[in-house]
Design a protein around this motif. Structure first.
Motif, short mmCIF file in Angstrom:
data_model
loop_
_atom_site.label_atom_id
_atom_site.label_comp_id
_atom_site.label_asym_id
_atom_site.label_seq_id
_atom_site.Cartn_x
_atom_site.Cartn_y
_atom_site.Cartn_z
N LYS A 134 42.78 48.83 42.84
CA LYS A 134 42.04 48.09 41.82
C LYS A 134 42.57 46.67 41.82
O LYS A 134 43.72 46.43 41.45
N GLU A 135 41.74 45.73 42.23
CA GLU A 135 42.12 44.32 42.27
C GLU A 135 41.72 43.67 40.95
O GLU A 135 40.54 43.54 40.65
N SER A 136 42.73 43.30 40.16
CA SER A 136 42.48 42.69 38.84
C SER A 136 43.27 41.41 38.65
O SER A 136 43.55 41.01 37.52
N TRP A 146 33.58 49.20 41.03
CA TRP A 146 33.85 48.33 39.90
C TRP A 146 34.37 49.19 38.76
O TRP A 146 33.73 50.15 38.35
N VAL A 175 37.14 46.32 41.97
CA VAL A 175 37.49 45.15 41.18
C VAL A 175 37.55 45.58 39.72
O VAL A 175 36.79 46.45 39.29
N GLY A 176 38.48 44.99 38.98
CA GLY A 176 38.65 45.35 37.59
C GLY A 176 38.51 44.18 36.64
O GLY A 176 38.97 44.25 35.50
N VAL A 177 37.92 43.09 37.11
CA VAL A 177 37.68 41.91 36.27
C VAL A 177 36.16 41.76 36.17
O VAL A 177 35.52 41.37 37.15
N ASP A 178 35.62 42.08 35.01
CA ASP A 178 34.16 42.14 34.87
C ASP A 178 33.43 40.88 35.32
O ASP A 178 32.43 40.96 36.00
N ASP A 180 35.76 41.08 28.55
CA ASP A 180 36.72 41.96 29.23
C ASP A 180 37.95 41.21 29.73
O ASP A 180 38.90 41.83 30.19
N THR A 181 37.96 39.90 29.63
CA THR A 181 39.07 39.12 30.19
C THR A 181 39.99 38.54 29.13
O THR A 181 40.80 37.66 29.41
#
Length: 152
Positions: free
Chosen positions: A15-17, A56, A39-42, A97-98
Motif C-alpha cells: 500500500k503506497e501512501s 485502491w 494506493v492509499g491516498v484518495d 482522506d488526507t
C-alpha cells in the motif's frame, strides 16, 4: 527493502501512501510485478491509476460507493476523459482522506449520505464548531452536485 523481501511468498501486496506518486514507478522498476500495488491516498487515485496500480484502499469512497466504483471502472477501462470529469467532482471529498482527522471527516460524510454515523471512538473526538461546518459544507456541496451515473 522490497527486493530483499521478495522471497517471502505470503507478502503479496504493498500500500503506497507516501503521497509521492513517483514511488509507484520506482516500485515497479525495482520489483516489477512481484507485488500487487495499491494506493492509499484518495486524491492521488487518478494519477496513480495511470501509473499502473492494482487497487485502491479508498477512504472517502465508503460514503460514496457508487461514485467510487464508477471512477475505478472508468480508470481500469482507460476512459480517461470521463474519469477526469468524475475525479474533478470527487476531489474536494477525496481530500477529506488526507487530513489528520480523516476518520471523523469520512464518518461525517457517511452520516450525510445515510450510510453510517459520525460517532468515533476515543481518543478521537467528534468534530465541532467551525471545522465541522466547513467539512459539512464540502460534503453537502458535493451531494448537491452529485453526478448522474449511467450504467455505461
Amino acid at each position: 527493502l522490497f527486493q530483499e523481501l521478495a522471497d517471502i511468498k505470503n507478502l503479496v501486496a504493498l500500500k503506497e501512501s507516501s503521497g509521492n506518486t513517483r514511488r509507484i514507478t520506482e516500485l515497479h522498476n525495482a520489483v516489477g510485478d512481484r507485488y500487487a500495488l495499491f494506493v492509499g491516498v484518495d486524491d492521488l487515485i487518478l494519477e496513480s491509476s495511470i501509473l499502473g496500480i492494482d487497487g485502491w484502499v479508498a477512504g472517502t469512497g465508503i460514503a460514496f460507493p457508487k461514485e467510487n466504483q464508477k471512477l475505478w471502472d472508468l480508470m481500469r477501462q482507460g476512459r480517461w476523459e470521463e474519469a477526469r470529469t468524475l475525479y474533478r467532482w470527487f476531489t474536494p471529498l477525496l481530500k477529506l482522506d488526507t487530513h489528520p482527522k480523516f476518520v471523523q471527516y469520512i464518518k461525517l460524510a457517511q452520516q450525510e449520505t445515510g450510510l453510517g454515523a459520525e460517532w468515533v471512538r476515543a481518543p478521537r473526538l467528534p468534530l465541532a464548531g467551525r471545522e465541522r461546518e466547513q467539512v459539512l459544507q464540502i460534503i453537502r456541496d458535493a451531494i448537491g452536485q452529485r453526478p448522474q451515473l449511467l450504467n455505461s
